[in-house]
Design a protein around this motif. Sequence first.
Motif, PDB file in Angstrom:
ATOM      1  N   ASN A   4      -4.988   8.073   3.670  1.00 17.18           N
ATOM      2  CA  ASN A   4      -6.018   8.567   2.845  1.00 17.18           C
ATOM      3  C   ASN A   4      -6.449   9.746   3.250  1.00 17.18           C
ATOM      4  OD1 ASN A   4      -6.128   6.206   1.920  1.00 17.18           O
ATOM      5  ND2 ASN A   4      -7.734   5.135   3.335  1.00 17.18           N
ATOM      6  N   ASN A  11      -5.887  -0.659  -2.856  1.00 17.80           N
ATOM      7  CA  ASN A  11      -7.069   0.276  -3.171  1.00 17.80           C
ATOM      8  C   ASN A  11      -6.774   1.644  -3.164  1.00 17.80           C
ATOM      9  OD1 ASN A  11      -9.001  -1.752  -3.777  1.00 17.80           O
ATOM     10  ND2 ASN A  11      -9.361  -2.199  -1.680  1.00 17.80           N
ATOM     11  N   SER A  12      -5.604   1.774  -2.658  1.00 19.88           N
ATOM     12  CA  SER A  12      -5.307   3.208  -2.131  1.00 19.88           C
ATOM     13  C   SER A  12      -3.758   3.459  -1.783  1.00 19.88           C
ATOM     14  CB  SER A  12      -5.886   3.822  -0.938  1.00 19.88           C
ATOM     15  OG  SER A  12      -5.567   3.091   0.308  1.00 19.88           O
ATOM     16  N   ASP A  15       0.797  -1.071  -0.197  1.00 23.05           N
ATOM     17  CA  ASP A  15       0.030   0.025   0.116  1.00 23.05           C
ATOM     18  C   ASP A  15       0.905   1.362   0.071  1.00 23.05           C
ATOM     19  OD1 ASP A  15      -2.661  -1.566   0.449  1.00 23.05           O
ATOM     20  OD2 ASP A  15      -1.364  -2.365   2.077  1.00 23.05           O
ATOM     21  N   GLN A  22      -5.574  11.864  -0.100  1.00 19.71           N
ATOM     22  CA  GLN A  22      -6.176  10.982  -1.412  1.00 19.71           C
ATOM     23  C   GLN A  22      -6.251  11.919  -2.568  1.00 19.71           C
ATOM     24  OE1 GLN A  22      -9.962   9.326  -0.375  1.00 19.71           O
ATOM     25  NE2 GLN A  22     -10.891  11.028   0.218  1.00 19.71           N
TER      26      GLN A  22
END
Length: 245
Positions: free
Chosen positions: A226, A128-129, A80, A229
């Motif tokens: 996040n 996902n991020s 990540d 983001q």
Amino acid sequence: MGYSKDLLVNKTILITGAGKGIGRACALLASSLGAKVIAVARTQSDLDSLVEADAHIVGWPVDVNSAEFFLKVTELETIDGLINNVGINRVAPMSEQSDDNIDSVIDMNIRSMYKVTKALLPALSKSNSASIVNMSSQMGFVGSPGRTLYCMSKHAVEGLTKSLAVEIAEQGIRVNSVAPTFVETPMTKPMLEDEAFRDFVFGMIPMKKLASTGDVANACMFLLSNLSQMITGSSIKIDGGWTAQ
């Protein structure tokens, strides 16, 4: 005051150059915020000290330019976050820089960052991020006497950061840099012991103080999380105002 302790929960973060200084501070802070941290360093004793301080950290005692490192990277299914923190400096006027110095700075500060990032893109693309943080410097924005090699390499880091951010944005991977002023680390401590040089540094920083490893680590955590983001292709300057003049 600080970040929520679950800021990086369920995130796996790989940090190069994690044995000392800024890399070590990043590893400890990321782990304290819930991340699974893979700390990469060449010196086993540095990693032993790091793991002793936080047993949740996984240490990889390996050179980031070695075949062994790239083999280990292929075993990572998903990651990540990546902090590209490895770097060196060779201070001298251009007329005195050896070919070995030129090659060493380019290999460590530019080539290794490019290759490490390229190798980790498949794993990052499965997150996902995902977020990449490249360790730059205020010298990626200005020039300074005796630092042609370092400034060249850090300007390259800024160029790589912007270009890659645009290239892989649609894959959901963000790419940013942090650009500190002088931080008292094992690499900079001998330089700052020179009184004339120390006076020069403080004379260039409007806030009249050095950055701490914690200052840099805090910026890295923000960019990994996040909370940032919609931030990509940018740089956070941790320079006390040096480059604002």
